[in-house]
Design an enzyme around this catalytic site. Structure first.
Site, PDB file in Angstrom:
ATOM      1  CB  SER A   3      -4.057  -6.677   4.687  1.00 33.71           C
ATOM      2  OG  SER A   3      -3.430  -5.384   4.035  1.00 33.71           O
TER       3      SER A   3
ATOM      4  NE  ARG B  84      -2.858  -7.203  -4.397  1.00 32.52           N
ATOM      5  CZ  ARG B  84      -3.533  -7.316  -3.399  1.00 32.52           C
ATOM      6  NH1 ARG B  84      -3.186  -7.702  -2.247  1.00 32.52           N
ATOM      7  NH2 ARG B  84      -4.768  -7.127  -3.333  1.00 32.52           N
TER       8      ARG B  84
ATOM      9  CE  LYS C 130     -13.526  -6.391   1.758  1.00 29.99           C
ATOM     10  NZ  LYS C 130     -12.384  -5.873   1.223  1.00 29.99           N
TER      11      LYS C 130
ATOM     12  CG  HIS D 240      -1.998  -1.049   1.358  1.00 28.31           C
ATOM     13  ND1 HIS D 240      -1.886  -1.835   2.579  1.00 28.31           N
ATOM     14  CD2 HIS D 240      -2.959  -1.344   0.510  1.00 28.31           C
ATOM     15  CE1 HIS D 240      -3.133  -2.806   2.214  1.00 28.31           C
ATOM     16  NE2 HIS D 240      -3.710  -2.339   1.185  1.00 28.31           N
TER      17      HIS D 240
HETATM   18  P1  ADP Z   1      -9.577  -3.757  -0.566  1.00 29.06           P
HETATM   19  O1  ADP Z   1     -10.310  -4.422   0.572  1.00 29.06           O
HETATM   20  O2  ADP Z   1     -10.581  -2.657  -1.232  1.00 29.06           O
HETATM   21  O3  ADP Z   1      -9.061  -4.898  -1.529  1.00 29.06           O
HETATM   22  P2  ADP Z   1      -7.085  -3.660   0.274  1.00 29.06           P
HETATM   23  O4  ADP Z   1      -6.752  -2.670   1.361  1.00 29.06           O
HETATM   24  O5  ADP Z   1      -6.554  -4.919   0.411  1.00 29.06           O
HETATM   25  O6  ADP Z   1      -8.525  -2.964  -0.158  1.00 29.06           O
HETATM   26  O7  ADP Z   1      -6.256  -2.652  -0.917  1.00 29.06           O
HETATM   27  C1  ADP Z   1      -6.498  -1.476  -1.238  1.00 29.06           C
HETATM   28  C2  ADP Z   1      -5.835  -1.157  -2.910  1.00 29.06           C
HETATM   29  O8  ADP Z   1      -4.615  -1.267  -2.524  1.00 29.06           O
HETATM   30  C3  ADP Z   1      -6.423  -2.209  -3.963  1.00 29.06           C
HETATM   31  O9  ADP Z   1      -6.480  -1.519  -5.077  1.00 29.06           O
HETATM   32  C4  ADP Z   1      -5.378  -3.158  -3.781  1.00 29.06           C
HETATM   33  O10 ADP Z   1      -5.393  -3.942  -5.152  1.00 29.06           O
HETATM   34  C5  ADP Z   1      -4.238  -2.331  -3.640  1.00 29.06           C
HETATM   35  N1  ADP Z   1      -2.788  -3.289  -3.064  1.00 29.06           N
HETATM   36  C6  ADP Z   1      -2.954  -4.005  -1.876  1.00 29.06           C
HETATM   37  N2  ADP Z   1      -1.855  -4.707  -1.822  1.00 29.06           N
HETATM   38  C7  ADP Z   1      -1.096  -4.158  -2.516  1.00 29.06           C
HETATM   39  C8  ADP Z   1       0.212  -4.577  -2.871  1.00 29.06           C
HETATM   40  N3  ADP Z   1       1.102  -5.443  -2.270  1.00 29.06           N
HETATM   41  N4  ADP Z   1       0.788  -3.825  -3.812  1.00 29.06           N
HETATM   42  C9  ADP Z   1       0.111  -2.892  -4.845  1.00 29.06           C
HETATM   43  N5  ADP Z   1      -1.232  -2.676  -4.554  1.00 29.06           N
HETATM   44  C10 ADP Z   1      -1.829  -3.211  -3.373  1.00 29.06           C
END
Ligand code: ADP
Length: 162
Positions: free
Chosen positions: A128, A90, A41, A17
């Site tokens: 996460s 990703r 969630k 992130h």
């Molecule tokens: P959600 O629950 O909306 O998927 P996340 O908190 O998991 O939210 O992720 C928010 C954003 O960050 C999404 O666009 C996700 O694809 C991106 N994201 C999560 N992990 C990574 C990573 N390791 N590298 C790049 N982008 C990421």
């Protein structure tokens, strides 16, 4: 002037992130990190805790602000007067969901564009969920999250065990 929103659950924020936050704040003039308050969630961290962690790890980034939101992303974008939504991609597996989300949001609100940043390769596997899983089994997560976040996860896991 481009004000962009980077929405997500951030439960908790990882280096993946942060990579997107840093790179998109080079593109946008202002970046609002929107933390989704979605109890469906059943997150490990409350929305307040997630906001606090994000504020801590972005405190040296003047263009970045962190706020929580509920409901539709397009409503939040409108309220914040943001012209773009940033999402991270990703792997190919992210594509289908993100594509659907972006198309739907455009139908709902034509004025908000979705911009995708592809992940830096070193974080392409990182989520996460994986971080929480590794931590729950006592694994080392220091390469995946900032030290401040690592401590908060350890605290949370300890409390859950009691
Ligand atoms: P959600 O629950 O909306 O998927 P996340 O908190 O998991 O939210 O992720 C928010 C954003 O960050 C999404 O666009 C996700 O694809 C991106 N994201 C999560 N992990 C990574 C990573 N390791 N590298 C790049 N982008 C990421």
């Amino acid at each position: 002037m481009l004000r962009a929103i980077y929405p997500g659950s951030f439960d908790p924020v990882t280096y993946g992130h942060l990579d997107i936050i840093m790179r998109s704040s080079e593109i946008a003039d202002e970046l609002i990190v929107g933390v989704l308050n979605n109890n469906a969630k059943s997150p490990l961290f409350s929305v307040e805790e997630r906001v606090k962690m994000l504020k801590e790890v972005t405190k040296n980034m003047p263009k970045v602000t962190v706020v929580s939101f509920e409901g539709l992303l397009v409503d939040f974008a409108r309220k914040m007067n943001a012209g773009a939504v940033i999402r991270g991609l990703r792997a190919i597996t992210d594509f289908e969901y993100e594509f659907q989300l972006a198309q739907t949001n455009r139908k709902l609100e034509a004025g908000v564009e979705t911009l995708f940043l592809t992940t830096s390769l070193e974080y392409s596997y990182l989520s996460s969920t994986t971080v929480k899983e590794i931590a729950s089994f006592g694994g080392d997560i220091s390469q995946f999250v900032p030290a401040y976040v690592e401590s908060r996860i350890q605290e949370k896991i300890k409390k859950r065990r009691v």
